[in-house]
Motif scaffolding. Structure first.
Motif, PDB file in Angstrom:
ATOM      1  N   MET A   1     -16.004  24.416  16.364  1.00  0.00           N
ATOM      2  CA  MET A   1     -17.091  24.187  15.283  1.00  0.00           C
ATOM      3  C   MET A   1     -16.548  25.611  14.460  1.00  0.00           C
ATOM      4  O   MET A   1     -16.691  27.075  15.042  1.00  0.00           O
ATOM      5  N   GLU A   2     -16.197  26.250  13.282  1.00  0.00           N
ATOM      6  CA  GLU A   2     -16.101  27.750  12.810  1.00  0.00           C
ATOM      7  C   GLU A   2     -16.966  27.633  11.700  1.00  0.00           C
ATOM      8  O   GLU A   2     -18.010  26.962  10.998  1.00  0.00           O
ATOM      9  N   TYR A   3     -17.591  29.375  11.227  1.00  0.00           N
ATOM     10  CA  TYR A   3     -18.531  29.310  10.574  1.00  0.00           C
ATOM     11  C   TYR A   3     -18.250  30.649   9.405  1.00  0.00           C
ATOM     12  O   TYR A   3     -17.271  30.998   9.503  1.00  0.00           O
ATOM     13  N   ARG A   4     -18.368  30.669   8.500  1.00  0.00           N
ATOM     14  CA  ARG A   4     -18.287  31.248   7.137  1.00  0.00           C
ATOM     15  C   ARG A   4     -19.614  31.821   7.039  1.00  0.00           C
ATOM     16  O   ARG A   4     -20.501  30.776   6.859  1.00  0.00           O
ATOM     17  N   TYR A   5     -19.830  33.117   6.386  1.00  0.00           N
ATOM     18  CA  TYR A   5     -20.778  33.586   6.047  1.00  0.00           C
ATOM     19  C   TYR A   5     -21.168  32.839   4.077  1.00  0.00           C
ATOM     20  O   TYR A   5     -19.937  33.125   3.381  1.00  0.00           O
ATOM     21  N   LEU A   6     -21.875  32.527   3.998  1.00  0.00           N
ATOM     22  CA  LEU A   6     -22.614  33.044   2.503  1.00  0.00           C
ATOM     23  C   LEU A   6     -22.384  34.239   1.857  1.00  0.00           C
ATOM     24  O   LEU A   6     -23.020  35.008   2.636  1.00  0.00           O
ATOM     25  N   PRO A   7     -22.418  34.254   0.710  1.00  0.00           N
ATOM     26  CA  PRO A   7     -21.600  35.958   0.136  1.00  0.00           C
ATOM     27  C   PRO A   7     -23.515  36.679   0.270  1.00  0.00           C
ATOM     28  O   PRO A   7     -24.485  36.032   0.034  1.00  0.00           O
ATOM     29  N   ASN A   8     -23.233  37.883   0.687  1.00  0.00           N
ATOM     30  CA  ASN A   8     -24.463  38.123   1.202  1.00  0.00           C
ATOM     31  C   ASN A   8     -25.311  37.904   1.218  1.00  0.00           C
ATOM     32  O   ASN A   8     -26.660  38.738   1.378  1.00  0.00           O
ATOM     33  N   SER A   9     -24.737  37.102   3.225  1.00  0.00           N
ATOM     34  CA  SER A   9     -26.091  37.129   3.221  1.00  0.00           C
ATOM     35  C   SER A   9     -25.542  37.203   4.934  1.00  0.00           C
ATOM     36  O   SER A   9     -24.208  37.466   4.712  1.00  0.00           O
ATOM     37  N   SER A  10     -26.353  37.070   5.493  1.00  0.00           N
ATOM     38  CA  SER A  10     -26.262  36.707   7.405  1.00  0.00           C
ATOM     39  C   SER A  10     -25.906  35.109   7.813  1.00  0.00           C
ATOM     40  O   SER A  10     -26.200  34.545   8.806  1.00  0.00           O
ATOM     41  N   CYS A  11     -25.773  34.353   6.423  1.00  0.00           N
ATOM     42  CA  CYS A  11     -26.548  32.617   7.170  1.00  0.00           C
ATOM     43  C   CYS A  11     -25.400  32.254   7.492  1.00  0.00           C
ATOM     44  O   CYS A  11     -23.783  32.716   6.198  1.00  0.00           O
ATOM     45  N   ARG A  12     -25.135  32.229   8.381  1.00  0.00           N
ATOM     46  CA  ARG A  12     -24.164  31.108   8.785  1.00  0.00           C
ATOM     47  C   ARG A  12     -23.277  29.750   8.505  1.00  0.00           C
ATOM     48  O   ARG A  12     -24.733  28.980   9.127  1.00  0.00           O
ATOM     49  N   VAL A  13     -22.566  29.447   7.575  1.00  0.00           N
ATOM     50  CA  VAL A  13     -22.193  27.991   7.885  1.00  0.00           C
ATOM     51  C   VAL A  13     -21.100  27.487   8.525  1.00  0.00           C
ATOM     52  O   VAL A  13     -20.491  27.437   8.099  1.00  0.00           O
ATOM     53  N   SER A  14     -20.489  25.673   8.855  1.00  0.00           N
ATOM     54  CA  SER A  14     -19.803  25.103   9.316  1.00  0.00           C
ATOM     55  C   SER A  14     -19.363  25.161   8.121  1.00  0.00           C
ATOM     56  O   SER A  14     -19.827  25.339   7.168  1.00  0.00           O
ATOM     57  N   THR A  15     -17.736  24.869   8.081  1.00  0.00           N
ATOM     58  CA  THR A  15     -17.178  24.829   7.874  1.00  0.00           C
ATOM     59  C   THR A  15     -16.691  23.281   6.984  1.00  0.00           C
ATOM     60  O   THR A  15     -15.840  23.121   5.845  1.00  0.00           O
ATOM     61  N   ILE A  16     -17.326  23.070   7.843  1.00  0.00           N
ATOM     62  CA  ILE A  16     -17.337  21.639   7.910  1.00  0.00           C
ATOM     63  C   ILE A  16     -18.923  20.770   7.429  1.00  0.00           C
ATOM     64  O   ILE A  16     -19.768  21.359   8.379  1.00  0.00           O
ATOM     65  N   GLY A  17     -19.180  20.154   6.344  1.00  0.00           N
ATOM     66  CA  GLY A  17     -20.728  19.854   6.544  1.00  0.00           C
ATOM     67  C   GLY A  17     -20.706  18.414   6.264  1.00  0.00           C
ATOM     68  O   GLY A  17     -19.036  17.435   6.264  1.00  0.00           O
ATOM     69  N   GLY A 165     -24.747  36.754 -13.123  1.00  0.00           N
ATOM     70  CA  GLY A 165     -24.906  37.284 -12.355  1.00  0.00           C
ATOM     71  C   GLY A 165     -26.103  36.975 -11.086  1.00  0.00           C
ATOM     72  O   GLY A 165     -26.885  37.810 -10.725  1.00  0.00           O
ATOM     73  N   GLU A 166     -26.317  35.472 -11.278  1.00  0.00           N
ATOM     74  CA  GLU A 166     -27.704  34.777 -10.476  1.00  0.00           C
ATOM     75  C   GLU A 166     -27.263  34.049  -9.634  1.00  0.00           C
ATOM     76  O   GLU A 166     -27.491  33.956  -8.269  1.00  0.00           O
ATOM     77  N   ILE A 167     -26.060  33.776  -9.432  1.00  0.00           N
ATOM     78  CA  ILE A 167     -25.050  32.663  -8.348  1.00  0.00           C
ATOM     79  C   ILE A 167     -24.617  33.536  -7.176  1.00  0.00           C
ATOM     80  O   ILE A 167     -24.449  33.890  -7.271  1.00  0.00           O
ATOM     81  N   ASP A 168     -25.385  32.515  -6.486  1.00  0.00           N
ATOM     82  CA  ASP A 168     -24.756  33.072  -4.889  1.00  0.00           C
ATOM     83  C   ASP A 168     -23.760  32.037  -4.322  1.00  0.00           C
ATOM     84  O   ASP A 168     -22.701  32.639  -4.185  1.00  0.00           O
ATOM     85  N   VAL A 169     -24.248  30.660  -4.921  1.00  0.00           N
ATOM     86  CA  VAL A 169     -23.190  29.540  -4.420  1.00  0.00           C
ATOM     87  C   VAL A 169     -22.928  28.430  -4.770  1.00  0.00           C
ATOM     88  O   VAL A 169     -24.181  28.084  -5.781  1.00  0.00           O
ATOM     89  N   PHE A 170     -21.961  27.743  -5.462  1.00  0.00           N
ATOM     90  CA  PHE A 170     -22.306  26.413  -5.930  1.00  0.00           C
ATOM     91  C   PHE A 170     -21.629  25.775  -5.131  1.00  0.00           C
ATOM     92  O   PHE A 170     -20.340  25.621  -4.701  1.00  0.00           O
ATOM     93  N   MET A 171     -21.705  23.858  -5.868  1.00  0.00           N
ATOM     94  CA  MET A 171     -20.719  22.677  -5.391  1.00  0.00           C
ATOM     95  C   MET A 171     -20.064  22.148  -6.151  1.00  0.00           C
ATOM     96  O   MET A 171     -20.237  22.701  -7.961  1.00  0.00           O
ATOM     97  N   PHE A 172     -18.463  22.625  -5.990  1.00  0.00           N
ATOM     98  CA  PHE A 172     -17.851  21.970  -6.788  1.00  0.00           C
ATOM     99  C   PHE A 172     -16.590  21.677  -5.947  1.00  0.00           C
ATOM    100  O   PHE A 172     -16.068  21.273  -5.358  1.00  0.00           O
ATOM    101  N   SER A 173     -16.149  20.736  -6.962  1.00  0.00           N
ATOM    102  CA  SER A 173     -14.900  19.504  -6.426  1.00  0.00           C
ATOM    103  C   SER A 173     -13.643  20.686  -7.032  1.00  0.00           C
ATOM    104  O   SER A 173     -12.847  20.692  -7.576  1.00  0.00           O
ATOM    105  N   LEU A 174     -12.949  20.004  -5.657  1.00  0.00           N
ATOM    106  CA  LEU A 174     -11.994  21.334  -5.538  1.00  0.00           C
ATOM    107  C   LEU A 174     -10.940  20.248  -4.276  1.00  0.00           C
ATOM    108  O   LEU A 174     -11.378  19.640  -2.941  1.00  0.00           O
ATOM    109  N   ASN A 175      -9.825  20.358  -4.972  1.00  0.00           N
ATOM    110  CA  ASN A 175      -8.356  19.558  -3.785  1.00  0.00           C
ATOM    111  C   ASN A 175      -7.282  19.556  -5.047  1.00  0.00           C
ATOM    112  O   ASN A 175      -7.114  20.069  -5.523  1.00  0.00           O
ATOM    113  N   ALA A 176      -6.331  19.650  -4.127  1.00  0.00           N
ATOM    114  CA  ALA A 176      -4.977  19.565  -4.696  1.00  0.00           C
ATOM    115  C   ALA A 176      -4.734  18.824  -5.626  1.00  0.00           C
ATOM    116  O   ALA A 176      -4.331  18.813  -7.207  1.00  0.00           O
ATOM    117  N   ALA A 177      -5.214  17.558  -6.245  1.00  0.00           N
ATOM    118  CA  ALA A 177      -5.069  16.759  -7.470  1.00  0.00           C
ATOM    119  C   ALA A 177      -5.923  16.976  -8.249  1.00  0.00           C
ATOM    120  O   ALA A 177      -5.819  17.788  -9.576  1.00  0.00           O
TER     121      ALA A 177
END
Length: 370
Positions: A1-17, A165-177
């Protein structure tokens, strides 16, 4: 499994959820197995929006005693009257709904709290002026929400949120199409989306990805807006190649779906390569149903996303689609033509026309008559 950090945080998140929206297609026992298997493989992120609440209890059971091991995205504004999904902008309903979600999963906090499904500028303005944004900020100040964000399909609205300036993360529809558009015979990254991703980098805002397969459309050459099939590893790699993406959350219906997406980590570089996109034609995704479920709730009780899915499967030659369609509690024949679904649809699908098409393709069976 690979992990990335939430910006400005020590929270490690799996690259697949895990996107929970399709878990209802499994029974409770398999849902528990999906969550447990995902966690055993290192998955530590789940998004909890679903079309009904049938999967909620098995998820809660799987997380019992392990809540701190899972990063939960819980939405403010996704509510479930009569156990079925709906969206609200009533502050009191939103508050009750969010508190109900926490109780449902046996927790007193959301790792990521997302203001749910904001696609229109007018809706964004109402959220900022009507108390919802202030309520979300209060929850973050109190620690009930650890990271604040929103979910959207709109690059324009997403930039407006980021500029607060208050947002940490957002869920967005993202793909090549969604990302690419035709220009002088080639596909190029749409300017509006390119600007959004640059704004995320500048502001230190991360993205968790919904619809990485374009609602399954990209996995089939007949339905793909690119007129070309992409594999699951190609779709996942495309999303994760963006430096602002933290994790990719495809909808999971079964253990097989989970195994398929986890196969990304063992796929070769050749299997993940998507460079062919640059030479492909393209059709506009606007008007194409991707079964996201935002058209709900239907006053007549029709599961519109499933109806559209079985319609498309039948048109592409799937012989089992009619049987699945006929097992729906309500179908196209029950439509009253009220048009509520079309007002809710973020992709401007002509749903009433498709319902009529389903009526013609799946005529009702009359028992006992010649």
């Amino acid at each position: 499994m690979e992990y990335r950090y939430l910006p400005n945080s020590s929270c490690r998140v799996s690259t697949i959820g895990i996107g929970a929206g399709s878990l209802r297609e499994s029974g409770p026992e398999e849902i528990r197995k999906i969550i447990n298997s995902g966690m055993e493989h290192g998955i530590n992120l789940i998004d909890t929006v679903m079309s009904d609440t049938s999967a909620a209890e098995p998820i809660a059971q799987a997380l019992k005693g392990r809540r701190d091991e899972m990063i939960m995205q819980i939405h403010l504004g996704a509510v479930y009257p009569h156990e079925t999904y709906s969206r609200t902008r009533s502050l009191s309903e939103l508050q009750r709904g969010f508190e109900g979600e926490l109780k449902k999963y046996g927790t007193d906090y959301a790792d990521i709290g997302l203001i749910h499904y904001v696609d229109e500028v007018s809706d964004f303005e109402e959220i900022l002026s009507g108390g919802i944004f202030d309520y979300a900020l209060k929850l973050k100040d109190e620690g009930v929400i650890r990271h604040l964000g929103f979910s959207s399909h709109s690059a324009e609205v997403s930039r407006l949120f980021i500029e607060t300036g208050e947002i940490d993360v957002f869920m967005f529809s993202l793909n090549a199409a969604y990302d690419f558009e035709p220009s002088e015979g080639k596909l190029i990254l749409a300017k509006e989306r390119a600007e959004l991703y640059r704004a995320c980098e500048k502001r230190g805002v991360g993205i968790t990805v919904m619809k990485p397969y374009c609602g399954g459309q990209l996995l089939n050459a007949k339905t793909s807006p690119l007129y070309h099939r992409m594999s699951i590893p190609q779709c996942i790699r495309y999303a994760l190649d963006s430096p602002v993406v933290i994790s990719c959350l495809p909808g999971v219906r079964s253990l097989k779906d989970l195994e398929d997406v986890l196969g990304y980590y063992s796929a070769s570089e050749e299997e993940c390569d998507y460079s062919f996109i640059g030479s492909l034609p393209h059709r506009d995704i606007n008007g194409i149903c991707i079964y996201c479920g935002h058209c709900q709730p239907c006053p007549a009780g029709i599961d519109i996303a499933s109806l559209n899915k079985y319609l498309d499967l039948a048109k592409s030659g799937d012989e089992l689609a009619r049987d699945h369609y006929m097992k729906l509690d309500k179908n196209a024949e029950d439509c009253t033509g009220c048009g509520v679904c079309e007002k809710n649809c973020p992709f401007h699908v002509d749903i009433l026309e498709r319902i009529q098409e389903a009526c013609e393709l799946f005529p009702p069976v009359t028992i006992g008559k010649p």
